[in-house]
Design a protein around this motif. Structure first.
Motif, PDB file in Angstrom:
ATOM      1  N   VAL A  28       0.833  -1.210   0.000  1.00 32.49           N
ATOM      2  CA  VAL A  28       0.000   0.000   0.000  1.00 32.49           C
ATOM      3  C   VAL A  28       0.864   1.254   0.000  1.00 32.49           C
ATOM      4  O   VAL A  28       2.002   1.236   0.481  1.00 32.49           O
ATOM      5  CB  VAL A  28      -0.960   0.075   1.225  1.00 32.49           C
ATOM      6  N   ARG A  30       0.970   4.850   1.708  1.00 30.81           N
ATOM      7  CA  ARG A  30       0.378   5.330   2.976  1.00 30.81           C
ATOM      8  C   ARG A  30       0.678   6.812   3.193  1.00 30.81           C
ATOM      9  O   ARG A  30       1.777   7.276   2.896  1.00 30.81           O
ATOM     10  CB  ARG A  30       0.954   4.510   4.131  1.00 30.81           C
ATOM     11  N   VAL A  40      -4.077   7.059   5.646  1.00 26.48           N
ATOM     12  CA  VAL A  40      -4.806   6.605   4.458  1.00 26.48           C
ATOM     13  C   VAL A  40      -3.922   5.570   3.778  1.00 26.48           C
ATOM     14  O   VAL A  40      -2.744   5.821   3.524  1.00 26.48           O
ATOM     15  CB  VAL A  40      -5.072   7.782   3.484  1.00 26.48           C
ATOM     16  N   ASP A  41      -4.489   4.402   3.523  1.00 24.68           N
ATOM     17  CA  ASP A  41      -3.764   3.355   2.803  1.00 24.68           C
ATOM     18  C   ASP A  41      -4.439   3.136   1.465  1.00 24.68           C
ATOM     19  O   ASP A  41      -5.639   2.895   1.410  1.00 24.68           O
ATOM     20  CB  ASP A  41      -3.821   2.034   3.578  1.00 24.68           C
ATOM     21  N   VAL A  42      -3.661   3.222   0.395  1.00 25.62           N
ATOM     22  CA  VAL A  42      -4.214   2.903  -0.923  1.00 25.62           C
ATOM     23  C   VAL A  42      -3.397   1.756  -1.494  1.00 25.62           C
ATOM     24  O   VAL A  42      -2.172   1.869  -1.653  1.00 25.62           O
ATOM     25  CB  VAL A  42      -4.166   4.129  -1.865  1.00 25.62           C
ATOM     26  N   SER A  43      -4.090   0.681  -1.761  1.00 28.37           N
ATOM     27  CA  SER A  43      -3.413  -0.486  -2.319  1.00 28.37           C
ATOM     28  C   SER A  43      -2.746  -0.112  -3.647  1.00 28.37           C
ATOM     29  O   SER A  43      -3.328   0.638  -4.443  1.00 28.37           O
ATOM     30  CB  SER A  43      -4.471  -1.578  -2.531  1.00 28.37           C
ATOM     31  N   ASN A  46      -4.855  -0.260  -6.594  1.00 27.61           N
ATOM     32  CA  ASN A  46      -5.869   0.774  -6.867  1.00 27.61           C
ATOM     33  C   ASN A  46      -5.275   2.083  -7.378  1.00 27.61           C
ATOM     34  O   ASN A  46      -5.998   3.058  -7.575  1.00 27.61           O
ATOM     35  CB  ASN A  46      -6.703   1.038  -5.603  1.00 27.61           C
ATOM     36  N   VAL A  47      -3.955   2.098  -7.591  1.00 25.29           N
ATOM     37  CA  VAL A  47      -3.322   3.310  -8.129  1.00 25.29           C
ATOM     38  C   VAL A  47      -3.436   3.283  -9.652  1.00 25.29           C
ATOM     39  O   VAL A  47      -3.096   2.302 -10.305  1.00 25.29           O
ATOM     40  CB  VAL A  47      -1.841   3.391  -7.697  1.00 25.29           C
ATOM     41  N   TYR A  63      -6.029   7.542  -8.025  1.00 25.40           N
ATOM     42  CA  TYR A  63      -6.301   6.210  -7.467  1.00 25.40           C
ATOM     43  C   TYR A  63      -7.796   6.036  -7.287  1.00 25.40           C
ATOM     44  O   TYR A  63      -8.553   7.019  -7.283  1.00 25.40           O
ATOM     45  CB  TYR A  63      -5.568   6.010  -6.128  1.00 25.40           C
ATOM     46  N   SER A  65     -10.930   4.403  -4.840  1.00 27.31           N
ATOM     47  CA  SER A  65     -11.196   3.943  -3.476  1.00 27.31           C
ATOM     48  C   SER A  65     -12.695   3.941  -3.233  1.00 27.31           C
ATOM     49  O   SER A  65     -13.461   4.504  -4.015  1.00 27.31           O
ATOM     50  CB  SER A  65     -10.510   4.855  -2.459  1.00 27.31           C
ATOM     51  N   TYR A  73     -16.611   1.980  -6.087  1.00 24.01           N
ATOM     52  CA  TYR A  73     -15.336   2.690  -6.225  1.00 24.01           C
ATOM     53  C   TYR A  73     -15.544   4.030  -6.907  1.00 24.01           C
ATOM     54  O   TYR A  73     -16.400   4.174  -7.778  1.00 24.01           O
ATOM     55  CB  TYR A  73     -14.381   1.869  -7.097  1.00 24.01           C
TER      56      TYR A  73
END
Ligand SMILES: Nc1ncnc2c1ncn2[C@@H]1O[C@H](COP(=O)(O)OP(=O)(O)OP(=O)(O)O)[C@@H](O)[C@H]1O
Length: 462
Positions: A28, A30, A40-43, A46-47, A63, A65, A73
């Motif tokens: 992720v 972060r 905030v964590d974005v895998s 998902n970017v 990204y 979310s 999403y």
């Protein structure tokens, strides 16, 4: 390495800087927006894109979310000025994020996009322009977009598609257009090479079974999740089916159904303005009628042993990488499709299903590439039983073990209508066909799809 350290950015509208970190163990990106605000964590998955403008020191990360656990999403942008101390590494950092985001996926894919303005409730064009296209363009995809103008248009395009030109064909419609494209590939001068081009569905129709099977119940109707599958999905080979009726061969990719299921599907086509609700209406209407389905089903069985089927399914779940290799290109110079294995008169090793049927359906949901057709034949039962078993029976596994339901894995099957009823319908991939004698056999792993995982997402509990 410099890029593995956090980078500091003053986000638009903020005074304090925010540090962005790669968390490679959990995969992720972060950050936290203020000292006391939650992280905030974005895998990485998902970017969509990351760019750094050297001249303005501006970093922009796109990204997707969810706002809440169960909401669809949406696309977001994180943008701001990189702090002076990090500007010399920001370009490299941004490229490192992109590499992580696209690991194992093809960058800047060339896409043929077919949008059906008439599919579902008629929102495909708007959805494509407002939601899907901006994500694909941000990700750097090269788009060749066609709005289909008539029934058969997608078939024509697929039958003439130039080879080695597109990385995928994106279908913004329902299952009907996917059926057309596969059949167009079958009519291509080099059909096997055409079938090697992966399809990626965007669920804009009223019947979106393929999207549901690939993305699961939660994301199957989510156009943004389907768009991310175009960007990040991997090639998955799937069994297709030869449906032969009156000497004519049609490719089917998903379901062949007769009786109640077909009546719900094609029997409610005139109600497409209702969207998905038409299927609920159709189901209730069928429940009132409760008519048995007057056909004779025979099949070339692989197994009828439900316990063995469960073992096979578990093995696949436990060893997810065990996908079989793609169908090898034929030695034929003309790249033909394999010829049919079973003739209409072949009786050797065929079993006739003796019990009267309520409905009958074939679908390859459990394993996409096991070389067999999954047949569900439901016997005639009381209305109350049917209601409870159909509404949630498949989700909780009860329907699979139901004694009234015969589950067959077969290499081929044949249907002969019995002279009686004229109201029963036949649906192939959701499209209506005349209820006349037909035969179906598997073409192992001929089709190619883009998929987030190497199996269909919808799993029945068994
Ligand atoms: N411009 C058009 N005008 C009318 N029909 C079209 C057009 N473009 C494509 N079609 C046809 O629309 C049909 C329905 O498309 P599709 O199945 O993808 O959407 P759908 O809303 O899910 O419909 P269904 O529920 O019947 O499957 C396809 O069979 C296709 O041939």
């Amino acid at each position: 390495m410099a890029v593995d350290r956090p980078i500091h950015v003053v986000l638009a509208g903020k005074k304090e800087d925010t540090s962005l970190t790669f968390e490679d163990t959990t995969r992720v990106l972060r950050w936290f927006l203020a000292p006391k605000s939650p992280v905030v964590d974005v895998s990485y998955r998902n970017v969509v894109a990351s760019t750094f403008r050297e001249d303005h020191h501006h970093l922009e990360i796109s990204y997707v979310s969810r706002k809440a656990k169960n909401s669809p999403y949406v696309i977001n942008k994180l943008q701001g000025q990189v702090k002076e101390s990090d500007r010399d590494v920001a370009g490299e950092w941004s490229r490192a994020l992109t590499e992580r985001a696209y690991e194992g996926a093809r960058r800047n894919p060339r896409l043929k996009v077919l949008v059906n303005p008439k599919s579902g409730v008629g929102k495909a064009v708007k959805t494509f322009t407002a939601v899907i296209e901006p994500i694909l363009r941000t990700a750097g995809c090269l788009l060749d977009v066609v709005h289909t103008t008539r029934s058969g248009h997608a078939h024509e395009i697929a039958s003439q598609i130039p080879l080695d030109t597109y990385d995928a064909v994106v279908i913004v419609s329902g299952d009907g257009l996917i059926h057309e494209v596969f059949n167009g590939f079958a009519d291509h001068s080099k059909p096997r090479k055409a079938f090697a081009i992966p399809l990626a569905p965007i669920p804009a129709g009223s019947g979106n079974a393929l999207s549901l099977n690939l993305l699961g119940l939660k994301d199957g109707f989510d156009c943004v999740a389907a768009t991310m599958n175009i960007l990040k999905g991997k090639r998955m080979n799937v069994d297709l089916f030869s449906f032969t009726q009156n000497g004519k061969r049609t490719i089917s990719f998903m379901t062949q159904s007769i009786g109640m299921v077909a009546n719900i599907d094609v029997g409610t086509d005139h109600l497409r303005w209702m969207g998905d609700a038409r299927f609920t209406y159709g189901f209730l209407r069928e429940l009132v009628k409760m008519k048995p389905c007057p056909v004779e089903l025979s099949y070339k069985a692989d197994t009828l042993d439900k316990k063995m089927m469960v073992e096979g399914l578990k093995e696949r779940r436990d060893y997810p990488g065990k996908a079989k290799p793609p169908l090898q290109p034929t030695e034929d110079k003309d790249d033909r499709l394999p010829s049919l294995k079973y003739s209409n008169h072949d009786a050797d090793g065929w079993t006739v299903h003796k019990k009267p049927l309520m409905d009958y359906m074939a679908f390859p949901v459990s394993l996409p590439d096991d070389g067999v057709i999954d047949i569900v034949a439901r016997g005639v039962s009381a209305r109350g039983n049917l209601l409870s078993s159909t509404l949630d029976g498949w989700a909780n596994g009860q329907e699979f073990w139901n004694e009234n339901v015969t589950y067959i894995k077969a290499r081929a099957f044949r249907i002969k209508p019995l002279p009686a009823d004229t109201q029963t319908r036949l649906a192939i991939d959701g499209e209506e066909f005349p209820l006349e004698e037909f035969q179906v056999e598997v073409i192992p792993r001929l089709g190619t799809l883009l998929s987030p995982q190497d199996h269909y997402a919808i799993e029945f509990k068994v």
